[in-house]
Design an enzyme around this catalytic site. Structure first.
Site, PDB file in Angstrom:
ATOM      1  N   LYS A   8       0.361  -0.104 -84.632  1.00  0.00           N
ATOM      2  CA  LYS A   8       0.315  -1.302 -85.501  1.00  0.00           C
ATOM      3  C   LYS A   8       1.516  -1.330 -86.426  1.00  0.00           C
ATOM      4  O   LYS A   8       2.234  -2.321 -86.518  1.00  0.00           O
ATOM      5  CB  LYS A   8      -0.971  -1.294 -86.344  1.00  0.00           C
ATOM      6  CG  LYS A   8      -2.239  -1.676 -85.635  1.00  0.00           C
ATOM      7  CD  LYS A   8      -2.375  -3.148 -85.345  1.00  0.00           C
ATOM      8  CE  LYS A   8      -1.923  -3.589 -83.989  1.00  0.00           C
ATOM      9  NZ  LYS A   8      -2.330  -2.933 -82.782  1.00  0.00           N
ATOM     10  N   ARG A  62       3.119 -15.452 -76.049  1.00  0.00           N
ATOM     11  CA  ARG A  62       3.431 -14.869 -74.726  1.00  0.00           C
ATOM     12  C   ARG A  62       4.936 -14.706 -74.541  1.00  0.00           C
ATOM     13  O   ARG A  62       5.388 -14.143 -73.543  1.00  0.00           O
ATOM     14  CB  ARG A  62       2.885 -15.767 -73.614  1.00  0.00           C
ATOM     15  CG  ARG A  62       1.380 -15.936 -73.598  1.00  0.00           C
ATOM     16  CD  ARG A  62       0.953 -16.915 -72.522  1.00  0.00           C
ATOM     17  NE  ARG A  62       1.324 -16.449 -71.221  1.00  0.00           N
ATOM     18  CZ  ARG A  62       0.560 -15.643 -70.478  1.00  0.00           C
ATOM     19  NH1 ARG A  62      -0.598 -15.239 -70.951  1.00  0.00           N
ATOM     20  NH2 ARG A  62       0.936 -15.238 -69.294  1.00  0.00           N
ATOM     21  N   ASN A  74       6.432 -18.014 -64.551  1.00  0.00           N
ATOM     22  CA  ASN A  74       6.075 -16.819 -65.303  1.00  0.00           C
ATOM     23  C   ASN A  74       5.882 -15.705 -64.281  1.00  0.00           C
ATOM     24  O   ASN A  74       5.113 -15.855 -63.333  1.00  0.00           O
ATOM     25  CB  ASN A  74       4.775 -17.057 -66.094  1.00  0.00           C
ATOM     26  CG  ASN A  74       4.257 -15.760 -66.718  1.00  0.00           C
ATOM     27  OD1 ASN A  74       5.048 -14.864 -67.015  1.00  0.00           O
ATOM     28  ND2 ASN A  74       2.952 -15.669 -66.898  1.00  0.00           N
ATOM     29  N   CYS A  93       5.543 -15.148 -70.010  1.00  0.00           N
ATOM     30  CA  CYS A  93       6.028 -16.402 -70.582  1.00  0.00           C
ATOM     31  C   CYS A  93       4.820 -17.336 -70.690  1.00  0.00           C
ATOM     32  O   CYS A  93       3.768 -17.069 -70.149  1.00  0.00           O
ATOM     33  CB  CYS A  93       7.066 -17.023 -69.662  1.00  0.00           C
ATOM     34  SG  CYS A  93       8.452 -15.945 -69.365  1.00  0.00           S
ATOM     35  N   LYS A  97       2.588 -11.098 -76.192  1.00  0.00           N
ATOM     36  CA  LYS A  97       1.172 -10.759 -76.311  1.00  0.00           C
ATOM     37  C   LYS A  97       0.598 -10.267 -74.990  1.00  0.00           C
ATOM     38  O   LYS A  97      -0.247  -9.390 -74.957  1.00  0.00           O
ATOM     39  CB  LYS A  97       0.393 -12.009 -76.762  1.00  0.00           C
ATOM     40  CG  LYS A  97      -1.103 -11.791 -76.916  1.00  0.00           C
ATOM     41  CD  LYS A  97      -1.417 -10.885 -78.070  1.00  0.00           C
ATOM     42  CE  LYS A  97      -2.903 -10.706 -78.265  1.00  0.00           C
ATOM     43  NZ  LYS A  97      -3.197  -9.720 -79.315  1.00  0.00           N
ATOM     44  N   HIS A 115       4.404  23.303 -85.059  1.00  0.00           N
ATOM     45  CA  HIS A 115       5.041  23.821 -83.838  1.00  0.00           C
ATOM     46  C   HIS A 115       6.334  23.089 -83.526  1.00  0.00           C
ATOM     47  O   HIS A 115       6.714  22.950 -82.371  1.00  0.00           O
ATOM     48  CB  HIS A 115       4.061  23.734 -82.665  1.00  0.00           C
ATOM     49  CG  HIS A 115       2.827  24.549 -82.896  1.00  0.00           C
ATOM     50  ND1 HIS A 115       2.811  25.923 -82.821  1.00  0.00           N
ATOM     51  CD2 HIS A 115       1.587  24.184 -83.301  1.00  0.00           C
ATOM     52  CE1 HIS A 115       1.608  26.379 -83.107  1.00  0.00           C
ATOM     53  NE2 HIS A 115       0.832  25.349 -83.410  1.00  0.00           N
ATOM     54  N   TRP A 154       9.908 -15.165 -72.409  1.00  0.00           N
ATOM     55  CA  TRP A 154      10.164 -13.775 -72.801  1.00  0.00           C
ATOM     56  C   TRP A 154      11.105 -13.262 -71.735  1.00  0.00           C
ATOM     57  O   TRP A 154      10.719 -13.090 -70.580  1.00  0.00           O
ATOM     58  CB  TRP A 154       8.855 -12.978 -72.819  1.00  0.00           C
ATOM     59  CG  TRP A 154       9.002 -11.586 -73.345  1.00  0.00           C
ATOM     60  CD1 TRP A 154       9.017 -11.184 -74.660  1.00  0.00           C
ATOM     61  CD2 TRP A 154       9.167 -10.387 -72.581  1.00  0.00           C
ATOM     62  NE1 TRP A 154       9.167  -9.833 -74.747  1.00  0.00           N
ATOM     63  CE2 TRP A 154       9.269  -9.303 -73.490  1.00  0.00           C
ATOM     64  CE3 TRP A 154       9.238 -10.120 -71.223  1.00  0.00           C
ATOM     65  CZ2 TRP A 154       9.439  -7.979 -73.078  1.00  0.00           C
ATOM     66  CZ3 TRP A 154       9.400  -8.797 -70.807  1.00  0.00           C
ATOM     67  CH2 TRP A 154       9.510  -7.752 -71.734  1.00  0.00           C
ATOM     68  N   GLU A 213      -3.381   4.488 -82.884  1.00  0.00           N
ATOM     69  CA  GLU A 213      -3.449   3.021 -82.985  1.00  0.00           C
ATOM     70  C   GLU A 213      -2.814   2.563 -84.300  1.00  0.00           C
ATOM     71  O   GLU A 213      -2.056   1.591 -84.324  1.00  0.00           O
ATOM     72  CB  GLU A 213      -4.895   2.553 -82.874  1.00  0.00           C
ATOM     73  CG  GLU A 213      -5.127   1.074 -83.151  1.00  0.00           C
ATOM     74  CD  GLU A 213      -4.277   0.135 -82.306  1.00  0.00           C
ATOM     75  OE1 GLU A 213      -3.721   0.574 -81.275  1.00  0.00           O
ATOM     76  OE2 GLU A 213      -4.136  -1.031 -82.694  1.00  0.00           O
ATOM     77  N   GLU A 232       4.976  -1.742 -84.570  1.00  0.00           N
ATOM     78  CA  GLU A 232       5.257  -2.969 -83.799  1.00  0.00           C
ATOM     79  C   GLU A 232       5.406  -4.189 -84.701  1.00  0.00           C
ATOM     80  O   GLU A 232       6.040  -5.164 -84.307  1.00  0.00           O
ATOM     81  CB  GLU A 232       4.198  -3.207 -82.739  1.00  0.00           C
ATOM     82  CG  GLU A 232       2.844  -3.642 -83.222  1.00  0.00           C
ATOM     83  CD  GLU A 232       1.908  -4.000 -82.055  1.00  0.00           C
ATOM     84  OE1 GLU A 232       2.377  -4.473 -81.012  1.00  0.00           O
ATOM     85  OE2 GLU A 232       0.707  -3.780 -82.197  1.00  0.00           O
TER      86      GLU A 232
HETATM   87  C1  AGP Z   1      -1.142  -4.113 -79.285  1.00  0.00           C
HETATM   88  O1  AGP Z   1      -0.990  -4.432 -80.665  1.00  0.00           O
HETATM   89  C2  AGP Z   1      -0.041  -4.628 -78.445  1.00  0.00           C
HETATM   90  N1  AGP Z   1       0.113  -6.017 -78.572  1.00  0.00           N
HETATM   91  C3  AGP Z   1      -0.127  -4.153 -77.005  1.00  0.00           C
HETATM   92  O2  AGP Z   1      -0.040  -2.752 -77.015  1.00  0.00           O
HETATM   93  C4  AGP Z   1      -1.395  -4.535 -76.204  1.00  0.00           C
HETATM   94  O3  AGP Z   1      -2.505  -3.852 -76.721  1.00  0.00           O
HETATM   95  C5  AGP Z   1      -1.191  -4.111 -74.743  1.00  0.00           C
HETATM   96  O4  AGP Z   1      -0.087  -4.840 -74.222  1.00  0.00           O
HETATM   97  C6  AGP Z   1      -2.419  -4.346 -73.859  1.00  0.00           C
HETATM   98  O5  AGP Z   1      -2.700  -5.711 -73.806  1.00  0.00           O
HETATM   99  P1  AGP Z   1      -4.120  -6.170 -73.178  1.00  0.00           P
HETATM  100  O6  AGP Z   1      -5.185  -5.602 -74.063  1.00  0.00           O
HETATM  101  O7  AGP Z   1      -4.094  -7.664 -73.166  1.00  0.00           O
HETATM  102  O8  AGP Z   1      -4.202  -5.585 -71.788  1.00  0.00           O
END
Ligand code: AGP
Length: 606
Positions: free
Chosen positions: A483, A27, A100, A2, A601, A502, A76, A479, A486
């Site tokens: 992207k 957050r 938080n 949060c 985030k 497989h 959150w 990755e 999400e």
């Molecule tokens: C990535 O796009 C996501 N927001 C998430 O997977 C993020 O990379 C992960 O929570 C790790 O966060 P950090 O790099 O702040 O540790």
């Protein structure tokens, strides 16, 4: 995860809190609230609602009375659904509290203090406020000290007491709180980015210390009431940069900032044409003497670790583990004093990564953190820290943090190769020459963003998508798939293309969207034959291919040519294309690109 803010000073507090909360919405943003305490009248105002900070701003518009001391929160949800009652701040008697973290034993505390009748929400936070209020006999430090002794779990508690005008109290365990002088008062927040342009330095509130914010002074005490001092850290990025500028979303702005962020990350680490990590204070013997490397990270940061693994194995001929931090401690990892642990994290506050790092260090491992936020918990926990120069990353979907982590990891591996006698001067020069091209090659892709946008438009109605590649291309696509899923909510799966046959190829039917990345010379023929396998089952294939590779004669829905680099550096142009693809699909679907549903985030809960 949060966002928390607090402010006390000479100016009206409401707008300052709302503006700072908006900067912390990454957050968490399912509900928001603020509470003010008028120093003259002792009047408390509590406004909170399910919804965004903007909705809260609308509620506060009607308030005429000015207060100069207040706390705010953007949520959150962890305990209790999204509702007005569960929004913070919580008030119990004389106590106003925002929090938080996760208090794991809140149910026991409810029973122990027999609180059930007085609680109105389903949150752990309200239980903490009720315990504080129960133990408050006029001495805030005594009440705080007694309360935290009952708490199990993580917390950043920010408190006002109705009979203590103009003072805000804070205490934390794991969850972050930073504080600063803000020109016309003092303030605290979960993250530096919310401290506003007036703050030039900030302090990290040490764990289990009680901080008092006064109009003109920040005071720190241990739990025995003894005053303490702590260092202030320069805010060396322009926090106004955390605005969106002319971009519709932070994600696009941060994608576009990558070439400069990558250059800034390289800058202090190349001296006279050599990789030089002395500014980071990473001793050569740590890089020379380790026998194994292990990455602990989450999400995108973990994917950066996967790319580093390809490098470490191919360049250093060393075995390397890349572990999901949340799994690491529970799989009895083989860690000893010959292990070098790399903790990779944009925020430096991801608790899974922090706890995995602590575990590895208890087992004797040396540790290097690759971090974007100065003074963060993981940075402070690690033996050595290499900071990326990404600057504030606000969009939940990580982009420039990823590519600057890669730059840092490429430099680290290059230095390891040199000190281990694998790179001679010529090899180091060649490696660096390629790395220094990464920003401009990235820029070439960004300059073709409209071509990517056209490809994105073809995917808007997809429910499922696949991304296929081999070797480094597969790591890149893990990755890329994160992207896309999400920010667009399209169920996207990255698959090692050789593994499809497989079982999973059973899911490929007419027009199944498949993104294929082909950048590795030694694997391209096999990758192209795997592409034909999915095409023969009706897949609609978008090909991202390294310039100079002869395109197979197969039919493609679209082809995007990636500017050529040496194979191991192709992650840079390829990831730019995949970031833009995800961004445009999300934007054209009309979604909130920067704040995807259910996400935050910074994940400060395990
Ligand atoms: C990535 O796009 C996501 N927001 C998430 O997977 C993020 O990379 C992960 O929570 C790790 O966060 P950090 O790099 O702040 O540790």
């Amino acid at each position: 995860m949060c966002g928390i803010v607090g402010y006390t000073g000479r100016e009206s507090v409401t707008d300052q809190i709302l503006d700072s909360l908006e900067l912390l919405e990454y957050r968490g943003y399912d509900s928001a609230g603020l509470a003010t305490l008028n120093g003259q009248t002792g009047k408390i105002k509590l406004r909170k609602c399910a919804g965004r900070v903007n909705d809260l701003r609308g509620i506060c518009k009607k308030d005429k009375k000015i207060s100069t001391c207040g706390i705010g929160h953007t949520r959150w949800a962890t305990h209790g659904g999204v509702s007005d009652e569960n929004a913070h701040p919580h008030r119990c008697g004389d106590v106003l509290l925002v929090h938080n973290g996760i208090v794991e034993n809140y149910e026991e505390l409810k029973d122990h203090f027999m609180l059930h009748k007085e609680l109105k929400s389903q949150t752990d936070t309200e239980v903490v406020a009720a315990v504080l209020n129960r133990l408050y006999q006029g001495d805030p430090h005594e009440a705080i000290r007694k309360t935290v002794q009952y708490l199990k779990g993580t917390f950043a508690l920010v408190i006002m007491f109705a009979d203590q005008p103009d003072i805000i109290y804070a205490i934390r365990n794991v969850s972050p709180i930073v504080a600063a002088y803000s020109g016309n008062g003092t303030m605290l927040a979960s993250d530096v980015v919310a401290l506003g342009a007036a703050a030039k330095q900030y302090m990290v509130v040490p764990e289990y210390m009680i901080m008092e914010l006064h109009k003109d002074e920040i005071k720190l005490f241990d739990l025995n009431g003894k005053p303490h001092q702590t260092e202030f850290i320069d805010i060396d990025w322009d926090t106004t940069r955390s605005g969106k500028g002319n971009y519709p979303f932070y994600m696009e702005k941060e994608i576009m900032e990558q070439p400069d962020a990558m250059k800034a990350t390289i800058e202090s680490r190349v001296v006279d044409g050599r990789i030089d990590l002395s500014a980071d204070g990473v001793p050569d013997d740590v890089l020379r003497d380790c026998e194994r490397v292990c990455v602990v990270a989450c999400g995108t940061a973990m994917h950066a670790g996967l790319v580093a693994k390809v490098l470490v194995q191919s360049k250093l001929n060393m075995y390397m583990d890349v572990e999901y931090a949340s799994e690491f401690m529970y799989e009895d990892p083989v860690i000893d004093d010959k292990t070098l642990v790399l903790a990779i994290s944009q925020s430096g506050e991801t608790i899974d990564t922090l706890e995995a790092l602590k575990y590895a260090r208890r087992k004797g491992a040396k540790s290097i953190a690759v971090i974007n936020v100065k003074g963060s918990s993981i940075a402070r926990e690690s033996d050595y820290v290499m900071y990326t120069a990404a600057g504030p990353e606000i969009a939940v979907a990580s982009t420039k943090a990823y590519t600057t982590q890669l730059i840092t990891l490429f430099l680290l591996v290059g230095r390891m190769a040199k000190v281990r006698g694998i790179f001679d001067d010529a090899a180091e020069k060649e490696y660096l020459k390629n790395l220094l091209q990464a920003p401009e090659k990235m820029q070439e892709v960004l300059d073709q963003k409209y071509d990517i946008h056209k490809i994105a438009r073809e995917m808007l109605d997809a429910k499922d998508a696949f991304m296929i590649g081999r070797g480094l291309d597969y790591s890149i696509l893990l990755e890329g798939a994160l992207k896309l899923k999400e920010v667009s909510y399209i169920h996207t799966e990255a698959y090692a293309s050789g593994e499809l046959k497989h079982g999973t190829i059973a899911l490929i039917t007419e027009n199944t969207p498949v993104v294929a990345v082909v950048t590795q010379t030694k694997l391209k023929d096999k990758e192209l034959s795997n592409i034909r396998e999915v095409q023969s089952r009706g897949a609609s294939v978008v090909l991202l291919v390294k310039d100079g590779f002869d395109l197979a004669d197969a039919e493609y829905a679209d082809v995007f040519t990636l500017p050529a680099m040496a194979d191991e550096f192709m992650v840079f142009p390829a990831s730019a294309a995949l970031q833009l693809l995800a961004y445009y699909v999300s934007m054209d679907k009309g979604l909130d690109v920067d704040k995807p549903r259910n996400l935050a985030k910074v994940v400060t809960v395990e």
